[in-house]
Design an enzyme around this catalytic site. Structure first.
Site, PDB file in Angstrom:
ATOM      1  N   LYS A  40      59.958 -46.496  64.301  1.00  0.00           N
ATOM      2  CA  LYS A  40      60.985 -45.470  64.693  1.00  0.00           C
ATOM      3  C   LYS A  40      60.047 -44.167  65.164  1.00  0.00           C
ATOM      4  O   LYS A  40      60.219 -43.422  65.869  1.00  0.00           O
ATOM      5  CB  LYS A  40      61.633 -44.839  63.566  1.00  0.00           C
ATOM      6  CG  LYS A  40      62.627 -45.703  62.815  1.00  0.00           C
ATOM      7  CD  LYS A  40      63.089 -44.999  61.557  1.00  0.00           C
ATOM      8  CE  LYS A  40      63.974 -45.993  60.684  1.00  0.00           C
ATOM      9  NZ  LYS A  40      64.288 -45.506  59.347  1.00  0.00           N
ATOM     10  N   GLY A  41      58.599 -44.349  64.716  1.00  0.00           N
ATOM     11  CA  GLY A  41      57.570 -43.179  64.790  1.00  0.00           C
ATOM     12  C   GLY A  41      57.522 -42.799  66.098  1.00  0.00           C
ATOM     13  O   GLY A  41      57.243 -41.402  66.256  1.00  0.00           O
ATOM     14  N   GLU A  97      53.407 -45.443  71.458  1.00  0.00           N
ATOM     15  CA  GLU A  97      53.490 -45.531  70.169  1.00  0.00           C
ATOM     16  C   GLU A  97      52.883 -44.001  69.447  1.00  0.00           C
ATOM     17  O   GLU A  97      52.327 -43.303  70.476  1.00  0.00           O
ATOM     18  CB  GLU A  97      52.025 -46.517  69.571  1.00  0.00           C
ATOM     19  CG  GLU A  97      52.680 -47.791  69.349  1.00  0.00           C
ATOM     20  CD  GLU A  97      53.368 -47.922  67.984  1.00  0.00           C
ATOM     21  OE1 GLU A  97      54.098 -46.976  67.760  1.00  0.00           O
ATOM     22  OE2 GLU A  97      53.639 -48.859  67.542  1.00  0.00           O
ATOM     23  N   ASP A  98      53.344 -43.866  68.212  1.00  0.00           N
ATOM     24  CA  ASP A  98      53.060 -42.474  67.721  1.00  0.00           C
ATOM     25  C   ASP A  98      51.325 -42.657  67.140  1.00  0.00           C
ATOM     26  O   ASP A  98      50.641 -41.849  67.277  1.00  0.00           O
ATOM     27  CB  ASP A  98      53.971 -42.205  66.462  1.00  0.00           C
ATOM     28  CG  ASP A  98      54.224 -43.341  65.636  1.00  0.00           C
ATOM     29  OD1 ASP A  98      53.985 -44.489  66.208  1.00  0.00           O
ATOM     30  OD2 ASP A  98      54.239 -42.967  64.347  1.00  0.00           O
ATOM     31  N   ASP A 101      46.660 -47.877  64.117  1.00  0.00           N
ATOM     32  CA  ASP A 101      46.142 -47.792  62.920  1.00  0.00           C
ATOM     33  C   ASP A 101      45.125 -49.243  62.678  1.00  0.00           C
ATOM     34  O   ASP A 101      44.175 -49.298  63.310  1.00  0.00           O
ATOM     35  CB  ASP A 101      47.036 -47.879  61.567  1.00  0.00           C
ATOM     36  CG  ASP A 101      46.450 -47.471  60.412  1.00  0.00           C
ATOM     37  OD1 ASP A 101      45.303 -47.828  60.104  1.00  0.00           O
ATOM     38  OD2 ASP A 101      47.176 -46.734  59.628  1.00  0.00           O
ATOM     39  N   LYS A 129      43.422 -44.224  65.221  1.00  0.00           N
ATOM     40  CA  LYS A 129      42.482 -43.983  64.060  1.00  0.00           C
ATOM     41  C   LYS A 129      41.778 -45.339  64.179  1.00  0.00           C
ATOM     42  O   LYS A 129      41.971 -46.235  63.577  1.00  0.00           O
ATOM     43  CB  LYS A 129      43.202 -44.323  62.603  1.00  0.00           C
ATOM     44  CG  LYS A 129      44.107 -43.027  62.126  1.00  0.00           C
ATOM     45  CD  LYS A 129      44.635 -43.612  60.604  1.00  0.00           C
ATOM     46  CE  LYS A 129      45.283 -42.620  59.944  1.00  0.00           C
ATOM     47  NZ  LYS A 129      46.111 -43.104  58.972  1.00  0.00           N
ATOM     48  N   PHE A 150      45.949 -39.874  55.819  1.00  0.00           N
ATOM     49  CA  PHE A 150      47.250 -40.102  56.130  1.00  0.00           C
ATOM     50  C   PHE A 150      48.178 -39.124  56.725  1.00  0.00           C
ATOM     51  O   PHE A 150      48.157 -37.957  56.115  1.00  0.00           O
ATOM     52  CB  PHE A 150      48.167 -40.577  54.638  1.00  0.00           C
ATOM     53  CG  PHE A 150      49.502 -41.073  54.937  1.00  0.00           C
ATOM     54  CD1 PHE A 150      49.781 -42.392  54.975  1.00  0.00           C
ATOM     55  CD2 PHE A 150      50.556 -40.266  54.833  1.00  0.00           C
ATOM     56  CE1 PHE A 150      50.980 -42.953  55.356  1.00  0.00           C
ATOM     57  CE2 PHE A 150      51.981 -40.625  55.016  1.00  0.00           C
ATOM     58  CZ  PHE A 150      52.139 -42.116  55.192  1.00  0.00           C
ATOM     59  N   VAL A 151      48.923 -39.043  57.760  1.00  0.00           N
ATOM     60  CA  VAL A 151      49.567 -38.139  58.432  1.00  0.00           C
ATOM     61  C   VAL A 151      50.948 -38.285  58.680  1.00  0.00           C
ATOM     62  O   VAL A 151      51.326 -39.470  58.749  1.00  0.00           O
ATOM     63  CB  VAL A 151      48.677 -37.952  59.970  1.00  0.00           C
ATOM     64  CG1 VAL A 151      47.417 -37.308  60.084  1.00  0.00           C
ATOM     65  CG2 VAL A 151      48.699 -39.535  60.692  1.00  0.00           C
ATOM     66  N   ASP A 157      56.127 -40.658  59.326  1.00  0.00           N
ATOM     67  CA  ASP A 157      56.934 -40.401  57.974  1.00  0.00           C
ATOM     68  C   ASP A 157      56.064 -40.654  56.834  1.00  0.00           C
ATOM     69  O   ASP A 157      55.014 -41.337  56.871  1.00  0.00           O
ATOM     70  CB  ASP A 157      58.237 -41.274  57.897  1.00  0.00           C
ATOM     71  CG  ASP A 157      57.768 -42.847  57.461  1.00  0.00           C
ATOM     72  OD1 ASP A 157      56.856 -43.299  58.273  1.00  0.00           O
ATOM     73  OD2 ASP A 157      58.430 -43.370  56.669  1.00  0.00           O
ATOM     74  N   ARG A 163      59.434 -36.804  59.336  1.00  0.00           N
ATOM     75  CA  ARG A 163      59.564 -37.077  60.724  1.00  0.00           C
ATOM     76  C   ARG A 163      59.849 -35.964  61.633  1.00  0.00           C
ATOM     77  O   ARG A 163      59.322 -35.953  62.922  1.00  0.00           O
ATOM     78  CB  ARG A 163      60.329 -38.334  60.943  1.00  0.00           C
ATOM     79  CG  ARG A 163      60.193 -39.570  60.393  1.00  0.00           C
ATOM     80  CD  ARG A 163      61.100 -40.808  61.038  1.00  0.00           C
ATOM     81  NE  ARG A 163      60.954 -41.932  60.315  1.00  0.00           N
ATOM     82  CZ  ARG A 163      60.121 -42.880  60.384  1.00  0.00           C
ATOM     83  NH1 ARG A 163      59.051 -42.646  61.138  1.00  0.00           N
ATOM     84  NH2 ARG A 163      60.327 -44.000  59.873  1.00  0.00           N
TER      85      ARG A 163
END
Ligand code: PRP
Length: 185
Positions: A40-41, A97-98, A101, A129, A150-151, A157, A163
Site C-alpha cells: 500500500k505504501g 515504490e515508497d 529496504d 536505505k 524507521f520512517v 505506516d 500513512r
C-alpha cells in the site's frame, strides 16, 4: 506511541517529486508509461508523481506483494497477492515504490515482471536505505537515500497508522516488544 521527528518536510518531498517527474519525462519517449504502484505504501507517491508528469498517457496499475519470513536473511519469501489486470508486454513499465529496504520485494518483483516481456522495466523509489540491502536491485530513480531508521508518513505506516502524514518522520525511542513486532518490515 513512540516519539517522532521530521526527517523530510512536505516541501522537500514535493520539490524532489517534481524533479523526479522531470527526469522521467526527459528519459521516456512520447507514448504510454505504465506505472506499477506497489500497495500500500506507494499510493501517495504515485498520486503526486503521476500528477507531476506532463503526458496524458500515464497508465496507473496496482500490485499487492506480501513478504513472509525473516527479511534480514535471504530466505525472505515474497508472493503476489494482487496481480496486474493489464498485459504489459511491449510497454514501458515503471515500478513505483515508497521505500527499498532489504531489496527482497523488488528483486522478486522485477523477476516476475521481466518474464512478461515489457519494452523497458525501471524502478522509481522515493526512499532508499542502501545500508539494509541484502538483494541487489537496479534502481533508476531515487528520491532520497536515508539512514537505517524507521520512517513513517507519506504512505509509510507504523502498524497501519501515519500513512496520511504529508511529511516523513522518524520513529524514535524504545519500542515495546509488540511495537517491535509491528515495526518489522
Ligand atoms: C514496504 C515497501 C516495500 C517493501 C520494501 O512495504 O512498500 O514494498 O516494504 O522492503 P524490502 O526492500 O525489505 O523488501 P510493506 O511490506 O511495509 O507493506 P505496505 O507498503 O503495505 O506498508
Amino acid at each position: 506511541m513512540p516519539a517522532e521527528r521530521i526527517l523530510l518536510t512536505s516541501e522537500q518531498i514535493q520539490s524532489r517529486v517534481r524533479e523526479m517527474a522531470g527526469q522521467i519525462e526527459a528519459d521516456y519517449p512520447p507514448g504510454p508509461i505504465y506505472i506499477v504502484s506497489i500497495l500500500k505504501g506507494s499510493f501517495i507517491f504515485v498520486a503526486d508523481l503521476s500528477r507531476a508528469l506532463k503526458r496524458h498517457c500515464v497508465r496507473i496499475e496496482f500490485m499487492g506483494i506480501s513478504s513472509y519470513g525473516n527479511q534480514k536473511t535471504s530466505s525472505g519469501q515474497v508472493k503476489v497477492t494482487r496481480d496486474l489486470d493489464v498485459n504489459i508486454e511491449g510497454q514501458h513499465v515503471l515500478i513505483v515504490e515508497d521505500i527499498i529496504d532489504s531489496g527482497v520485494t523488488l528483486s522478486y518483483l522485477t523477476r516476475v515482471l521481466e518474464q512478461r516481456k515489457p519494452k523497458s522495466l525501471e524502478i522509481a523509489t522515493l526512499l532508499d536505505k542502501p545500508e539494509r540491502r541484502i538483494r541487489p536491485v537496479r534502481v533508476k530513480y531515487v528520491g532520497f537515500q536515508i539512514p537505517d531508521e524507521f520512517v513513517v508518513g507519506y504512505g509509510l505506516d507504523y502498524a497501519e497508522d501515519y500513512r496520511n502524514l504529508s511529511d516523513i518522520r522518524v520513529i524514535d525511542g524504545e519500542a515495546t516488544d509488540s511495537e517491535q513486532a509491528a515495526l518489522f518490515r
